[in-house]
Design a protein around this motif. Structure first.
Motif: not given
Length: 111
Positions: A59-60, A74, A76
């Motif tokens: 996710s990171h 980030d 997303t």
């Protein structure tokens, strides 16, 4: 055309779905591995992106640069969520997340 710049570092996400490249043009680019499609361009470093690493859950990503900064992104949103501007007094060459994904470290010419 998109590969003309020198790529200094590449890393694959934990699930191998994406690949991140860092380059001399101060950008890191997230690519979809299967198609080669560009997903995000991560901009914010002031010089060459020399290191990159994914978190354990993908996710990171953390990047480091010859501009002496380390950034946490980030994936997303593609946004920089943390910048460590005083962590190095010289180029930062490498970064890594711990296996839990909660912390990361960086190395450079100064430390």
């Amino acid at each position: 055309q998109r590969w003309r710049r020198t790529r200094w570092r590449c890393d694959a996400s934990p699930f191998r779905a994406t690949v991140l490249s860092g380059s001399e043009d101060s950008r890191a680019v997230l690519w979809e591995a299967a198609s080669g499609r560009q997903l995000y361009t991560l901009q914010g470093h002031g010089s060459w992106v020399l290191g990159a690493a994914f978190s354990a859950d993908g996710s990171h990503v953390v990047t480091c640069s010859s501009d002496q900064t380390v950034r946490n992104w980030d994936l997303t949103t593609g946004a920089s969520v943390q910048t460590l501007a005083d962590s190095h007094s010289d180029q930062a060459w490498g970064v890594a997340f711990d296996p839990s994904g909660g912390r990361f470290c960086s190395v450079g010419d100064d430390r």
